[in-house]
Design a protein around this motif. Structure first.
Motif, short mmCIF file in Angstrom:
data_model
loop_
_atom_site.label_atom_id
_atom_site.label_comp_id
_atom_site.label_asym_id
_atom_site.label_seq_id
_atom_site.Cartn_x
_atom_site.Cartn_y
_atom_site.Cartn_z
N UNK A 1 2.74 1.96 -12.04
CA UNK A 1 3.51 3.19 -11.93
C UNK A 1 4.94 3.00 -12.39
N UNK A 2 5.56 4.10 -12.75
CA UNK A 2 6.99 4.11 -13.04
C UNK A 2 7.72 4.18 -11.69
N UNK A 3 9.03 3.88 -11.67
CA UNK A 3 9.76 3.91 -10.39
C UNK A 3 9.70 5.26 -9.66
N UNK A 4 9.50 6.36 -10.39
CA UNK A 4 9.41 7.67 -9.73
C UNK A 4 8.01 7.96 -9.19
N UNK A 5 7.07 7.01 -9.37
CA UNK A 5 5.72 7.17 -8.85
C UNK A 5 4.74 7.75 -9.85
N UNK A 6 5.20 8.13 -11.02
CA UNK A 6 4.29 8.68 -12.04
C UNK A 6 3.54 7.54 -12.71
N UNK B 1 15.58 -2.00 -21.06
CA UNK B 1 16.39 -0.98 -20.35
C UNK B 1 15.56 -0.04 -19.49
N UNK B 2 14.23 -0.13 -19.57
CA UNK B 2 13.38 0.68 -18.69
C UNK B 2 12.32 -0.20 -18.03
N UNK B 3 12.76 -1.36 -17.58
CA UNK B 3 11.82 -2.41 -17.20
C UNK B 3 11.26 -2.32 -15.78
N UNK B 4 11.88 -1.60 -14.88
CA UNK B 4 11.37 -1.55 -13.51
C UNK B 4 10.03 -0.83 -13.47
N UNK B 5 9.03 -1.51 -12.91
CA UNK B 5 7.71 -0.92 -12.77
C UNK B 5 7.15 -1.28 -11.40
N UNK C 1 0.83 -1.20 0.00
CA UNK C 1 0.00 0.00 0.00
C UNK C 1 0.87 1.25 0.00
N UNK C 2 1.97 1.22 0.74
CA UNK C 2 2.86 2.39 0.83
C UNK C 2 3.75 2.57 -0.39
#
Length: 119
Positions: free
Chosen positions: A101-106, A68-72, A50-51
């Motif tokens: 979401x993307x790793x930055x939260x967007x 190369x942009x796989x982290x989600x 949740x957090x």
């Protein structure tokens, strides 16, 4: 950094998991083609989910991300919590839908739930 206060829906989900002896929660989302995808987590992992969400490799999901942009991040929406009915006896299973979401939260451009809204 202090711990974020849980909202009432999150508290309800966690309490229900304990009271109903739920062993797994399936976090559901769809790929860009509309096929249902699922990640199973134990109830003990849910408060952190949740957090912070649950990290996964987006390049393994059709149309989500290049390698190369796989982290989600799959962030469960507690308002979609439902105990799955096809398992009447304990231990049970539940599900929640997730925002991707993307790793930055967007929000992810590949998440049909967020990308289909008109500008």
């Amino acid at each position: 950094m202090g711990k974020r206060k849980m909202d009432k829906q999150q508290e309800f989900v966690l309490r229900t998991l304990e009271e109903r002896d739920i062993r797994f929660v399936r976090l559901w989302f769809t790929d860009v083609l509309g096929f249902l995808k699922s990640v199973a987590v134990a109830p003990a992992e849910l408060e952190q989910a949740f957090d912070e969400g649950i990290g996964f490799d987006g390049s393994a999901i059709e149309g989500f991300a290049r390698v190369y942009e796989s982290d989600m991040i799959a962030k469960p929406d507690p308002s979609t919590f439902q105990i799955l009915p096809w398992r009447a006896e304990a231990p049970g299973t539940a599900r929640m839908f997730c925002d991707i979401l993307m790793p930055d939260g967007s929000p992810s451009f590949a998440d049909p739930a967020t990308s289909s809204s008109a500008p």
